[in-house]
Design an enzyme around this catalytic site. Structure first.
Site, PDB file in Angstrom:
ATOM      1  N   ARG A 126      -4.146 -44.209  59.435  1.00  0.00           N
ATOM      2  CA  ARG A 126      -4.183 -44.234  60.907  1.00  0.00           C
ATOM      3  C   ARG A 126      -4.606 -45.598  61.460  1.00  0.00           C
ATOM      4  O   ARG A 126      -5.372 -45.683  62.429  1.00  0.00           O
ATOM      5  CB  ARG A 126      -5.106 -43.139  61.464  1.00  0.00           C
ATOM      6  N   SER A 148      -5.530 -35.072  66.804  1.00  0.00           N
ATOM      7  CA  SER A 148      -6.828 -35.154  66.114  1.00  0.00           C
ATOM      8  C   SER A 148      -7.728 -36.191  66.779  1.00  0.00           C
ATOM      9  O   SER A 148      -7.316 -37.333  66.985  1.00  0.00           O
ATOM     10  CB  SER A 148      -6.617 -35.562  64.657  1.00  0.00           C
ATOM     11  N   GLU A 186     -10.237 -41.211  65.686  1.00  0.00           N
ATOM     12  CA  GLU A 186      -8.817 -41.551  65.527  1.00  0.00           C
ATOM     13  C   GLU A 186      -8.248 -41.916  66.901  1.00  0.00           C
ATOM     14  O   GLU A 186      -7.486 -42.860  67.052  1.00  0.00           O
ATOM     15  CB  GLU A 186      -8.047 -40.357  64.942  1.00  0.00           C
TER      16      GLU A 186
HETATM   17  P1  FAD Z   1      -0.456 -44.545  72.549  1.00  0.00           P
HETATM   18  O1  FAD Z   1      -1.319 -43.344  72.531  1.00  0.00           O
HETATM   19  O2  FAD Z   1       0.189 -44.902  73.837  1.00  0.00           O
HETATM   20  O3  FAD Z   1      -1.230 -45.761  71.945  1.00  0.00           O
HETATM   21  C1  FAD Z   1      -1.928 -45.629  70.720  1.00  0.00           C
HETATM   22  C2  FAD Z   1      -2.192 -47.043  70.187  1.00  0.00           C
HETATM   23  O4  FAD Z   1      -0.945 -47.646  69.871  1.00  0.00           O
HETATM   24  C3  FAD Z   1      -2.861 -47.946  71.231  1.00  0.00           C
HETATM   25  O5  FAD Z   1      -3.782 -48.779  70.595  1.00  0.00           O
HETATM   26  C4  FAD Z   1      -1.693 -48.732  71.806  1.00  0.00           C
HETATM   27  O6  FAD Z   1      -2.082 -50.005  72.298  1.00  0.00           O
HETATM   28  C5  FAD Z   1      -0.789 -48.875  70.589  1.00  0.00           C
HETATM   29  N1  FAD Z   1       0.628 -48.987  70.965  1.00  0.00           N
HETATM   30  C6  FAD Z   1       1.374 -48.109  71.683  1.00  0.00           C
HETATM   31  N2  FAD Z   1       2.643 -48.568  71.793  1.00  0.00           N
HETATM   32  C7  FAD Z   1       2.688 -49.755  71.137  1.00  0.00           C
HETATM   33  C8  FAD Z   1       3.709 -50.732  70.910  1.00  0.00           C
HETATM   34  N3  FAD Z   1       4.958 -50.608  71.372  1.00  0.00           N
HETATM   35  N4  FAD Z   1       3.387 -51.830  70.205  1.00  0.00           N
HETATM   36  C9  FAD Z   1       2.140 -52.004  69.713  1.00  0.00           C
HETATM   37  N5  FAD Z   1       1.122 -51.131  69.905  1.00  0.00           N
HETATM   38  C10 FAD Z   1       1.405 -50.016  70.617  1.00  0.00           C
HETATM   39  N6  FAD Z   1      -0.890 -38.531  65.070  1.00  0.00           N
HETATM   40  C11 FAD Z   1      -0.654 -38.530  63.735  1.00  0.00           C
HETATM   41  O7  FAD Z   1      -0.743 -39.573  63.082  1.00  0.00           O
HETATM   42  N7  FAD Z   1      -0.330 -37.366  63.079  1.00  0.00           N
HETATM   43  C12 FAD Z   1      -0.200 -36.189  63.730  1.00  0.00           C
HETATM   44  O8  FAD Z   1       0.116 -35.190  63.101  1.00  0.00           O
HETATM   45  C13 FAD Z   1      -0.417 -36.182  65.148  1.00  0.00           C
HETATM   46  N8  FAD Z   1      -0.311 -35.026  65.837  1.00  0.00           N
HETATM   47  C14 FAD Z   1      -0.496 -35.046  67.187  1.00  0.00           C
HETATM   48  C15 FAD Z   1      -0.336 -33.865  67.903  1.00  0.00           C
HETATM   49  C16 FAD Z   1      -0.502 -33.837  69.271  1.00  0.00           C
HETATM   50  C17 FAD Z   1      -0.328 -32.544  70.026  1.00  0.00           C
HETATM   51  C18 FAD Z   1      -0.843 -35.029  69.969  1.00  0.00           C
HETATM   52  C19 FAD Z   1      -1.000 -35.038  71.469  1.00  0.00           C
HETATM   53  C20 FAD Z   1      -1.013 -36.217  69.264  1.00  0.00           C
HETATM   54  C21 FAD Z   1      -0.842 -36.242  67.877  1.00  0.00           C
HETATM   55  N9  FAD Z   1      -1.007 -37.419  67.136  1.00  0.00           N
HETATM   56  C22 FAD Z   1      -0.772 -37.404  65.772  1.00  0.00           C
HETATM   57  C23 FAD Z   1      -1.486 -38.651  67.787  1.00  0.00           C
HETATM   58  C24 FAD Z   1      -0.384 -39.565  68.361  1.00  0.00           C
HETATM   59  O9  FAD Z   1       0.792 -38.833  68.681  1.00  0.00           O
HETATM   60  C25 FAD Z   1      -0.035 -40.719  67.409  1.00  0.00           C
HETATM   61  O10 FAD Z   1      -1.164 -41.529  67.145  1.00  0.00           O
HETATM   62  C26 FAD Z   1       1.073 -41.606  67.986  1.00  0.00           C
HETATM   63  O11 FAD Z   1       1.483 -42.505  67.001  1.00  0.00           O
HETATM   64  C27 FAD Z   1       0.633 -42.408  69.207  1.00  0.00           C
HETATM   65  O12 FAD Z   1       1.806 -42.984  69.769  1.00  0.00           O
HETATM   66  P2  FAD Z   1       1.845 -43.308  71.335  1.00  0.00           P
HETATM   67  O13 FAD Z   1       3.154 -43.937  71.627  1.00  0.00           O
HETATM   68  O14 FAD Z   1       1.508 -42.125  72.132  1.00  0.00           O
HETATM   69  O15 FAD Z   1       0.706 -44.397  71.431  1.00  0.00           O
END
Ligand code: FAD
Length: 331
Positions: free
Chosen positions: A199, A247, A317
């Site tokens: 992560r 998480s 996380e």
């Molecule tokens: P954001 O939440 O918008 O950002 C997260 C981080 O990524 C920040 O630091 C941001 O600056 C950075 N970021 C975002 N976009 C970019 C980009 N284009 N370039 C560089 N940095 C960037 N995660 C898991 O790993 N496994 C799971 O099973 C999982 N299950 C989930 C279930 C639910 C219901 C929810 C709501 C979330 C879950 N997550 C899970 C967490 C989440 O979906 C992941 O961490 C996902 O990768 C975050 O992506 P995001 O685009 O929403 O990023």
């Protein structure tokens, strides 16, 4: 007046970013917790010119930057984010299966990492992982089915090395194109250079993932779709819906954070508008119209009680953005 920032800095940044940049833009609705305050400035980047302007604005004003994906791993403080929040626009919501230009390089690198890999997909940083997973499965490109359960963008997925169901970004990524807002440079980073761990990645907060190439293998579309169906059913049965960010804590070595929270008797624990899910103890649910400070207070309370009981310091996380009134125990 924007978020305790000198108006002159905000005005100068807005001048550099142009008319599509917005001031005092609500970020809560752009996250899956759906709580939290405003960004002093918000821009949906429509291309490299916009990102170059963000670089200039950061250099000239010294403001902080937040790269926002789908907001599915972020808790934004009620006081908001005192800087420039930038997200990638629809130009970056793309997916090209077996792209000719990166094919030979990608397949060579992919088959070194994963024997049998014979297909690739190049996806834009704003592409939604569940849609990407379904598109690949329907086209008989196997290996990304796990991503259907992760409601984030490709960029956020790479930054976090998102994963589940026995795989993660690291296990399928060939490399990514990144724009560095600090240096105005566009770089290609290989899987190794991305430094993906549990992560986390080696990306800095000012590096924007523009696109990524993933490797996969030829699969039967019906079998890939069936696997997706299984994952979606598993998620529905084991994880809550509503407003959460998945998480909250990473799993400590050899253990599960949810197990520790549950054993401490904290399922259902509530602080104001935030509650530990009764379905999955590593999820926190925020109520409609609730506050980010309640979520952060609950995080702090869970960390204290689990540490008192087990001696384990749970690590976050979920990423906390901005200044919180209460202590979440954030490291
Ligand atoms: P954001 O939440 O918008 O950002 C997260 C981080 O990524 C920040 O630091 C941001 O600056 C950075 N970021 C975002 N976009 C970019 C980009 N284009 N370039 C560089 N940095 C960037 N995660 C898991 O790993 N496994 C799971 O099973 C999982 N299950 C989930 C279930 C639910 C219901 C929810 C709501 C979330 C879950 N997550 C899970 C967490 C989440 O979906 C992941 O961490 C996902 O990768 C975050 O992506 P995001 O685009 O929403 O990023």
């Amino acid at each position: 007046m924007s978020l305790k920032l000198p108006q002159s800095l905000v005005d100068r940044a807005l001048e550099i970013l142009g008319p599509r940049a917005m001031r005092d833009y609500p970020l809560g609705p752009m996250t899956t917790y759906r709580v939290g305050g405003q960004a002093a400035i918000f821009l949906k980047a429509e291309g490299l010119k916009d990102l170059a302007n963000v670089s200039v604005a950061l250099q000239e004003t010294g403001l902080q930057v937040l790269v926002l994906g789908r907001g599915s791993n972020l808790l934004v403080a009620d006081a908001g984010f005192p800087g420039i929040a930038v997200t990638l626009g629809p130009e970056y919501d793309t997916a090209v299966l077996d792209p000719a230009e990166s094919l030979s390089l990608a397949i060579r690198a992919a088959s070194e990492a994963e024997p049998g890999a014979d297909r690739t997909v190049k996806a834009g940083g704003a592409a939604y992982l569940p849609v990407l997973a379904r598109r690949c499965a329907a086209a008989g490109l196997g290996g990304l089915e796990w991503a259907v359960g992760i409601p984030g963008s490709v960029g956020g997925g790479v930054y976090m090395n998102a994963g589940g169901h026995g795989a993660d970004v690291r296990s399928v990524i060939v490399g990514a194109e990144v724009y560095d807002l600090g240096t105005c440079e566009q770089l290609y980073l290989s899987s190794t250079e991305l430094g993906l761990g549990y992560r986390c990645s080696a990306l800095t907060q000012s590096q924007v993932v523009l696109c990524a190439v993933f490797s996969g293998h030829t699969a039967d579309p019906d079998a890939a779709r069936a696997r997706i169906g299984e994952i979606v059913r598993w998620r529905r049965d084991h994880q809550p819906g509503g407003s959460n960010a998945g998480s909250v804590f990473v799993n400590p070595p050899g253990d599960a954070a949810g197990r520790l929270v549950e054993e401490a008797g904290l399922k259902g624990l509530r602080v104001g508008s935030a509650q530990v899910s009764v379905l999955h103890a590593n999820f926190i649910q925020a109520s409609q119209g609730g506050s980010a400070d309640d979520v952060a207070s609950l995080i702090g309370e869970i960390r204290r009680r689990v540490a008192d009981r087990t001696g384990t310091e749970l690590q976050l996380e979920c990423r906390l953005v901005g200044d919180f009134l209460c202590s979440s125990g954030r490291e």
